[in-house]
Design an enzyme around this catalytic site. Structure first.
Site, PDB file in Angstrom:
ATOM      1  N   ASN A 143     -45.349  11.736   9.198  1.00 38.60           N
ATOM      2  CA  ASN A 143     -44.785  10.642   9.826  1.00 38.60           C
ATOM      3  C   ASN A 143     -44.033  11.021  10.983  1.00 38.60           C
ATOM      4  O   ASN A 143     -42.777  10.821  10.859  1.00 38.60           O
ATOM      5  CB  ASN A 143     -44.376   9.525   8.968  1.00 38.60           C
TER       6      ASN A 143
ATOM      7  N   LYS B 113     -42.978   9.076  13.660  1.00 38.51           N
ATOM      8  CA  LYS B 113     -42.435   8.030  14.013  1.00 38.51           C
ATOM      9  C   LYS B 113     -42.234   8.082  15.570  1.00 38.51           C
ATOM     10  O   LYS B 113     -43.477   8.481  16.130  1.00 38.51           O
ATOM     11  CB  LYS B 113     -40.947   7.830  13.515  1.00 38.51           C
TER      12      LYS B 113
ATOM     13  N   HIS C 287     -45.123   0.292   6.501  1.00 38.67           N
ATOM     14  CA  HIS C 287     -43.885   1.173   6.393  1.00 38.67           C
ATOM     15  C   HIS C 287     -42.833   0.212   6.514  1.00 38.67           C
ATOM     16  O   HIS C 287     -42.639  -0.717   7.130  1.00 38.67           O
ATOM     17  CB  HIS C 287     -43.915   2.118   7.412  1.00 38.67           C
TER      18      HIS C 287
ATOM     19  N   GLU D 265     -39.866   0.334   7.855  1.00 34.25           N
ATOM     20  CA  GLU D 265     -39.244   0.237   9.116  1.00 34.25           C
ATOM     21  C   GLU D 265     -40.077  -1.108   9.782  1.00 34.25           C
ATOM     22  O   GLU D 265     -39.289  -1.715  10.516  1.00 34.25           O
ATOM     23  CB  GLU D 265     -39.408   1.317   9.992  1.00 34.25           C
TER      24      GLU D 265
ATOM     25  N   GLU E  48     -42.371   4.627  -1.082  1.00 35.18           N
ATOM     26  CA  GLU E  48     -41.182   5.148  -0.372  1.00 35.18           C
ATOM     27  C   GLU E  48     -40.008   4.269  -0.859  1.00 35.18           C
ATOM     28  O   GLU E  48     -39.951   3.101   0.001  1.00 35.18           O
ATOM     29  CB  GLU E  48     -41.764   4.911   1.144  1.00 35.18           C
TER      30      GLU E  48
ATOM     31  N   GLY F 184     -34.932   8.629   5.128  1.00 41.70           N
ATOM     32  CA  GLY F 184     -33.904   9.201   6.104  1.00 41.70           C
ATOM     33  C   GLY F 184     -32.475   9.175   5.782  1.00 41.70           C
ATOM     34  O   GLY F 184     -31.596   9.483   6.670  1.00 41.70           O
TER      35      GLY F 184
ATOM     36  N   SER G 179     -36.720  11.363   2.186  1.00 39.10           N
ATOM     37  CA  SER G 179     -36.114  12.592   2.399  1.00 39.10           C
ATOM     38  C   SER G 179     -36.749  13.765   1.555  1.00 39.10           C
ATOM     39  O   SER G 179     -36.136  14.294   0.854  1.00 39.10           O
ATOM     40  CB  SER G 179     -34.816  12.294   1.554  1.00 39.10           C
TER      41      SER G 179
END
Ligand code: PGA
Length: 247
Positions: A9, A11, A98, A100, A167, A173, A211
């Site tokens: 991914n 991003k 996701h 985000e 996730e 991250g 991560s």
């Protein structure tokens, strides 16, 4: 299911030129005798341009995915990309839900459910992300949160192939991945909930994301019911990504 999926991914990173040179190097160096599938999810622009070059279509072991799709088929939705537009590209997969997008763009389970229905209608495999926040984890709510996300996002969807990516929001991250115990426990719970929703085991893969890196991938691979990984930061450098796949 013995195939392992490695989904990159990217991003909002990489120009088309950077994407193209990464993929060229990946194709040259990827061991295609392994039973792996590597999926690259670049920007929409790179996806479209890669398609026009055509060369990537036959690259064994590598497929492509989008990072998002509109929940509407077409119309006055400035800036959105529809599922029909994705069909013009190499997209075999599309990430939805996701964290985000859930947090920064306030996407709801209802919208995600609409996106999944459209993707299935147009024969693109959805990669549905689910995960709990740190606070929810501290309150021991992880399993119920994920089970609710699955029920809502997969409402009125059955008998179709899809991918669930666990996730945990606190692991994305941050350099702090979930433990094998966390992942195994959650994967068992996801499997149970999926079966309860009417999906048989052959219809879904379960991935872990958050991560994942060269150091931890080998250990994480031993988690229960794991069929692969959704990888952000550690998928941005081709040499490191190749090494991660090799491990
Ligand atoms: P990360 O991101 O690997 O950088 O934690 C994963 C993701 O956001 O899908």
């Amino acid at each position: 299911m013995n195939k392992i999926l490695y989904i990159a991914n990217w991003k909002m990173n990489k120009s088309f030129n950077d994407s193209e040179s990464f993929i060229n190097k990946l194709i040259l160096n990827l061991d295609t005798t392994d039973n792996n599938e590597v999926v690259i999810c670049p920007s929409f622009i790179s996806l479209a341009k890669l398609d026009s070059t055509n060369r990537f279509k036959e690259s064994a072991g590598i497929s492509f995915g989008a990072q998002n799709v509109s929940d509407q088929k077409h119309g006055a939705f400035t800036g959105d990309i529809s599922v029909e537009m994705l069909k013009d590209t190499l997209s075999k997969y599309c990430i939805v839900g996701h964290s985000e997008r859930r947090l920064l763009y306030r996407e709801s389970d209802r919208q995600i459910n609409k996106k999944i229905k459209l993707l299935i209608e147009f024969d693109i495999i959805p990669i549905l992300c689910v995960g709990e926040s740190l606070e929810q984890r501290k309150n021991n709510e992880s399993e119920i949160i994920i089970s609710n996300q699955l029920s809502a996002c997969l409402k009125d969807i059955g008998e179709k192939r899809l991918i669930i990516a666990y996730e945990p929001v606190w692991a994305i991250g941050t350099g702090k991945s979930a433990t094998i115990q966390d992942i195994s426990k959650m994967n068992s719970s996801i499997k149970k909930q999926m079966n309860k929703l009417g999906f048989i085991d052959e219809q879904f893969y379960i991935l872990y994301g958050g991560s994942v890196n060269i150091e931890n991938v080998k250990v994480l691979k031993t988690a229960k019911h794991i069929n692969g990984f959704l990888i952000g930061g550690a998928s941005l450098e081709v040499d490191k990504f190749l090494e991660l796949i090799k491990r």
